[in-house]
Design a protein around this motif. Structure first.
Motif, PDB file in Angstrom:
ATOM      1  N   PRO A 102      32.380  20.476  51.024  1.00  0.00           N
ATOM      2  CA  PRO A 102      31.214  20.797  50.482  1.00  0.00           C
ATOM      3  C   PRO A 102      30.587  22.306  51.150  1.00  0.00           C
ATOM      4  N   ARG A 103      31.132  21.757  52.819  1.00  0.00           N
ATOM      5  CA  ARG A 103      30.813  22.753  53.504  1.00  0.00           C
ATOM      6  C   ARG A 103      31.649  23.761  53.486  1.00  0.00           C
ATOM      7  N   LYS A 104      32.692  23.703  53.479  1.00  0.00           N
ATOM      8  CA  LYS A 104      34.091  24.480  53.566  1.00  0.00           C
ATOM      9  C   LYS A 104      33.892  25.846  52.585  1.00  0.00           C
ATOM     10  N   ARG A 105      33.495  25.062  51.283  1.00  0.00           N
ATOM     11  CA  ARG A 105      33.424  25.634  50.230  1.00  0.00           C
ATOM     12  C   ARG A 105      32.188  27.055  50.490  1.00  0.00           C
ATOM     13  N   MET A 106      30.850  26.543  51.028  1.00  0.00           N
ATOM     14  CA  MET A 106      30.039  26.870  51.384  1.00  0.00           C
ATOM     15  C   MET A 106      30.130  28.107  52.404  1.00  0.00           C
ATOM     16  N   VAL A 107      30.852  28.104  53.078  1.00  0.00           N
ATOM     17  CA  VAL A 107      31.298  28.935  54.164  1.00  0.00           C
ATOM     18  C   VAL A 107      32.004  30.005  53.283  1.00  0.00           C
ATOM     19  N   GLY A 108      32.490  29.563  52.756  1.00  0.00           N
ATOM     20  CA  GLY A 108      33.849  30.759  52.296  1.00  0.00           C
ATOM     21  C   GLY A 108      32.632  31.496  51.209  1.00  0.00           C
ATOM     22  N   MET A 109      31.160  31.122  50.553  1.00  0.00           N
ATOM     23  CA  MET A 109      30.638  31.889  49.453  1.00  0.00           C
ATOM     24  C   MET A 109      30.000  33.001  50.367  1.00  0.00           C
TER      25      MET A 109
END
Length: 77
Positions: free
Chosen positions: A48-55
């Motif tokens: 989830p952290r990685k995905r948020m950074v991508g967002m």
């Protein structure tokens, strides 16, 4: 997503899983992606952290703003 909504309606207290939200992170609706970014901020996992950074690079400003706000709120918790 149906499973998540059913659980919300039944008020079950089992731990949440990030998987259903991660699956919606690339939805065509900017509103869904914005909500997903907020929900992902509640997880401590790496995915989830990685995905948020991508967002943060989402083409829509609504999604980017929601993500920044969610990350800021998370840092204050």
């Amino acid at each position: 997503m149906t499973r998540v909504l059913t659980r919300l309606a039944s008020r079950q207290t089992a731990p949440w899983e990030a998987g259903p939200f991660l699956a919606l992170a690339d939805d065509s609706s900017r509103h869904v992606r914005a909500v997903v970014s907020i929900l992902l901020s509640r997880f401590e996992d790496e995915a989830p952290r990685k995905r948020m950074v991508g967002m943060l690079d989402d083409p829509d400003p609504i999604v980017r703003e929601a993500t920044v706000r969610a990350m800021g709120a998370k840092s204050r918790l």
